[in-house]
Design a protein around this motif. Structure first.
Motif, PDB file in Angstrom:
ATOM      1  N   MET A  84       0.851  -1.199   0.000  1.00  0.00           N
ATOM      2  CA  MET A  84       0.000   0.000   0.000  1.00  0.00           C
ATOM      3  C   MET A  84       0.886   1.248   0.000  1.00  0.00           C
ATOM      4  O   MET A  84       1.765   1.387   0.853  1.00  0.00           O
ATOM      5  N   PHE A  85       0.652   2.120  -0.945  1.00  0.00           N
ATOM      6  CA  PHE A  85       1.350   3.406  -0.990  1.00  0.00           C
ATOM      7  C   PHE A  85       0.581   4.380  -0.110  1.00  0.00           C
ATOM      8  O   PHE A  85      -0.628   4.518  -0.227  1.00  0.00           O
ATOM      9  N   ARG A  86       1.310   5.025   0.805  1.00  0.00           N
ATOM     10  CA  ARG A  86       0.701   5.982   1.732  1.00  0.00           C
ATOM     11  C   ARG A  86      -0.465   5.370   2.504  1.00  0.00           C
ATOM     12  O   ARG A  86      -1.551   5.939   2.588  1.00  0.00           O
ATOM     13  N   GLU A  87      -0.221   4.202   3.015  1.00  0.00           N
ATOM     14  CA  GLU A  87      -1.283   3.477   3.735  1.00  0.00           C
ATOM     15  C   GLU A  87      -1.825   4.309   4.902  1.00  0.00           C
ATOM     16  O   GLU A  87      -1.069   4.937   5.647  1.00  0.00           O
ATOM     17  N   GLY A  88      -3.137   4.297   5.032  1.00  0.00           N
ATOM     18  CA  GLY A  88      -3.781   5.011   6.128  1.00  0.00           C
ATOM     19  C   GLY A  88      -4.099   6.455   5.842  1.00  0.00           C
ATOM     20  O   GLY A  88      -4.660   7.153   6.693  1.00  0.00           O
ATOM     21  N   THR A  89      -3.711   6.915   4.619  1.00  0.00           N
ATOM     22  CA  THR A  89      -4.026   8.298   4.244  1.00  0.00           C
ATOM     23  C   THR A  89      -5.082   8.292   3.135  1.00  0.00           C
ATOM     24  O   THR A  89      -5.396   7.254   2.569  1.00  0.00           O
ATOM     25  N   SER A  90      -5.599   9.477   2.832  1.00  0.00           N
ATOM     26  CA  SER A  90      -6.597   9.563   1.760  1.00  0.00           C
ATOM     27  C   SER A  90      -5.977   9.315   0.388  1.00  0.00           C
ATOM     28  O   SER A  90      -6.685   9.143  -0.603  1.00  0.00           O
ATOM     29  N   ASP A  91      -4.639   9.295   0.318  1.00  0.00           N
ATOM     30  CA  ASP A  91      -3.937   9.075  -0.955  1.00  0.00           C
ATOM     31  C   ASP A  91      -3.497   7.630  -1.145  1.00  0.00           C
ATOM     32  O   ASP A  91      -2.822   7.323  -2.121  1.00  0.00           O
ATOM     33  N   GLU A  92      -3.875   6.755  -0.211  1.00  0.00           N
ATOM     34  CA  GLU A  92      -3.355   5.388  -0.314  1.00  0.00           C
ATOM     35  C   GLU A  92      -3.828   4.720  -1.608  1.00  0.00           C
ATOM     36  O   GLU A  92      -4.947   4.941  -2.076  1.00  0.00           O
ATOM     37  N   ILE A  93      -2.946   3.906  -2.141  1.00  0.00           N
ATOM     38  CA  ILE A  93      -3.256   3.165  -3.360  1.00  0.00           C
ATOM     39  C   ILE A  93      -2.552   1.819  -3.289  1.00  0.00           C
ATOM     40  O   ILE A  93      -1.404   1.714  -2.825  1.00  0.00           O
ATOM     41  N   ARG A  94      -3.264   0.792  -3.704  1.00  0.00           N
ATOM     42  CA  ARG A  94      -2.711  -0.571  -3.662  1.00  0.00           C
ATOM     43  C   ARG A  94      -1.797  -0.777  -4.859  1.00  0.00           C
ATOM     44  O   ARG A  94      -2.209  -0.674  -6.006  1.00  0.00           O
ATOM     45  N   MET A  95      -0.544  -1.070  -4.580  1.00  0.00           N
ATOM     46  CA  MET A  95       0.436  -1.302  -5.639  1.00  0.00           C
ATOM     47  C   MET A  95       0.650  -2.807  -5.799  1.00  0.00           C
ATOM     48  O   MET A  95       1.159  -3.464  -4.884  1.00  0.00           O
ATOM     49  N   VAL A  96       0.244  -3.363  -6.929  1.00  0.00           N
ATOM     50  CA  VAL A  96       0.455  -4.785  -7.228  1.00  0.00           C
ATOM     51  C   VAL A  96       1.659  -4.890  -8.154  1.00  0.00           C
ATOM     52  O   VAL A  96       1.728  -4.212  -9.185  1.00  0.00           O
ATOM     53  N   ASN A  97       2.594  -5.740  -7.771  1.00  0.00           N
ATOM     54  CA  ASN A  97       3.825  -5.900  -8.548  1.00  0.00           C
ATOM     55  C   ASN A  97       3.508  -6.378  -9.969  1.00  0.00           C
ATOM     56  O   ASN A  97       2.748  -7.331 -10.160  1.00  0.00           O
ATOM     57  N   TRP A  98       4.090  -5.723 -10.970  1.00  0.00           N
ATOM     58  CA  TRP A  98       3.877  -6.121 -12.362  1.00  0.00           C
ATOM     59  C   TRP A  98       4.568  -7.436 -12.690  1.00  0.00           C
ATOM     60  O   TRP A  98       4.240  -8.082 -13.684  1.00  0.00           O
ATOM     61  N   ASN A  99       5.503  -7.844 -11.834  1.00  0.00           N
ATOM     62  CA  ASN A  99       6.174  -9.125 -12.027  1.00  0.00           C
ATOM     63  C   ASN A  99       5.329 -10.232 -11.406  1.00  0.00           C
ATOM     64  O   ASN A  99       5.507 -10.606 -10.255  1.00  0.00           O
ATOM     65  N   THR A 100       4.395 -10.762 -12.197  1.00  0.00           N
ATOM     66  CA  THR A 100       3.482 -11.773 -11.650  1.00  0.00           C
ATOM     67  C   THR A 100       4.045 -13.186 -11.753  1.00  0.00           C
ATOM     68  O   THR A 100       3.310 -14.163 -11.641  1.00  0.00           O
TER      69      THR A 100
END
Length: 433
Positions: free
Chosen positions: A225-241
């Motif tokens: 999670m980018f900026r977890e707990g803030t209004s800007d948080e965004i889930r980052m899923v690794n492109w290397n699947t």
């Protein structure tokens, strides 16, 4: 009548022998052809990460688009700047109009940045390494070099320093400059894109792993999670699947960087480790059987390369102190002895296909013409070991092959002037007769 029968039998035997010889020639060629890896990509390479030995290459010197694999160079320069104390992980970046506008482009891989926001290098790095966030990469470039233009110069300079001769960086992200809203680095074309060969991408990957192996601690994170707990948080899923637990998981996979643009196609620089062996695989512009590029296509191609590489095993072709049969010594000129014993200094090890171990052989390659002029010191390098594969081609490495020196195992002193004079006189008399 019997003569005719004998001739007939001999002729029949001759035909059989010719057929057998033909089979002996054709079958190995067929086997070799069948061993070719079905890599559907414009270029591909797989190497042993420790030595740089190339285990398979396909059009690997062709210069092609590298897309977000470019970010490995941005990562290298960030780690180097951290190491040199130029920036710190806690240092905050003040978002510029450039990085802000790029971060709002939903066509691109990004984390949204606030125009008045402050973001640490650690946050931007994680977004770059895991989510391939483009604006975050620009933020890192601007922090380190002041401008992306200056950072791009650093990227090109570092490529040369690493021995990469075909790299052409025009931005820090790997995007086509046309996506940079007219704000691409000064001096670069509005439709240019970063380029490099698969072999050079492998060199860059190896340098990153050698110098900053901690990159894998972040590169192997499946999601964050980018900026977890803030209004800007965004889930980052690794492109290397291909990471464990993800859609195309591969045992031992822990990095490193994907890349996708229209120009570069679906590309990937991946690394995996099994039983102590780490491999690097690079695929560029991968496609499926129908010729269509896709995420699956690049991971299928990577899987084929890694499977091929992990079928190799390390063998010791020569032991330390071992001599070459029939070349146990070299002639010495003007020495107290006429010969000096030689042997391999260190063990000669390399990766070979399991089924072809016996097909690899070594040759002595002298560094100077024999005879060697005395004095010859014990331990003096007189040559190197040349390794040939099953097709009699020299085993290839990304850059310089590991040293496998052949040295003198004894000292041969230079003869004194009287002994040399007497020898010359004797040689002269022998020449007369």
């Amino acid at each position: 009548m019997e003569d005719k029968r004998v001739k007939s039998v001999l002729k029949w035997m001759q035909v059989v022998m010719v057929s057998v010889i033909a089979l002996m020639i054709v079958v190995p060629t067929k086997v070799q052809a069948e061993e070719a890896i079905p890599v559907l990509a414009d270029a591909a390479i797989v190497v042993d990460a420790e030595t740089g030995q190339i285990l398979y290459g396909q059009n690997d010197e062709a210069v092609l688009g590298i897309a977000s694999m470019s970010k490995m160079m941005s990562e290298y320069l960030l780690f180097e700047a951290i190491e040199e104390g130029l920036v710190s992980w806690d240092e905050e970046y003040q978002v510029t109009d450039y990085s802000h506008r790029i971060s709002q482009d939903l066509r691109l891989s990004n984390v949204p940045l606030r125009r008045d926001g402050l973001y640490t290098m650690k946050e931007l790095y994680e977004a770059m390494a895991i989510y391939s966030a483009n604006a975050a990469t620009i933020g890192i470039a601007e922090t380190i070099a002041g401008t992306e233009k200056a950072f791009v110069q650093m990227m090109n300079d570092k490529a040369v320093e690493l021995g990469i001769e075909d790299a052409h960086f025009v931005n820090s992200t790997g995007l086509n400059n046309s996506f940079l809203l007219g704000m691409h680095p000064e001096g670069t074309g509005e439709d240019e894109e970063n380029t490099m060969s698969a072999r050079s991408v492998a060199i860059l990957t190896k340098a990153l792993l050698d110098d900053y192996p901690e990159i894998l601690e972040t590169a192997k994170i499946p999601e964050l999670m980018f900026r977890e707990g803030t209004s800007d948080e965004i889930r980052m899923v690794n492109w290397n699947t291909m990471l464990p637990g993800m859609e195309y998981e591969y045992e031992g996979m822990d990095g490193l960087k994907t890349g996708t643009t229209d120009f570069a196609g679906h590309s990937f620089a991946g690394t995996a480790k099994r039983d102590g062996v780490r491999l690097i695989a690079v695929v560029m512009k991968a496609v499926d059987a129908e010729g269509e590029g896709s995420y699956k296509a690049r991971f299928d191609a990577t899987r084929a390369l890694l499977d091929h590489g992990f079928a190799f095993q390390e063998v010791e072709l020569m032991k330390a102190g071992q001599q070459f049969m029939g070349q146990e010594s070299l002639p010495v000129e003007k020495g107290e002895q006429e010969q000096v014993a030689i042997a391999v200094k260190e063990p000669v090890r390399l990766m070979v296909p399991s089924a072809q171990q016996e097909a690899y052989r070594t040759e002595l390659e002298l560094t100077e013409e024999a005879p060697i002029t005395a004095t010859v010191e014990e331990g003096q390098t007189v040559g190197q070991v040349k390794v040939l594969d099953a097709t009699d081609n020299e085993v290839q490495y990304l850059q310089e092959k590991p040293a496998a020196d052949v040295v003198a195992t004894e000292t041969v002193e230079r003869s004194n002037w009287f002994a040399l004079s007497m020898k010359s006189a004797v040689d002269f008399i022998k020449g007369l007769f």
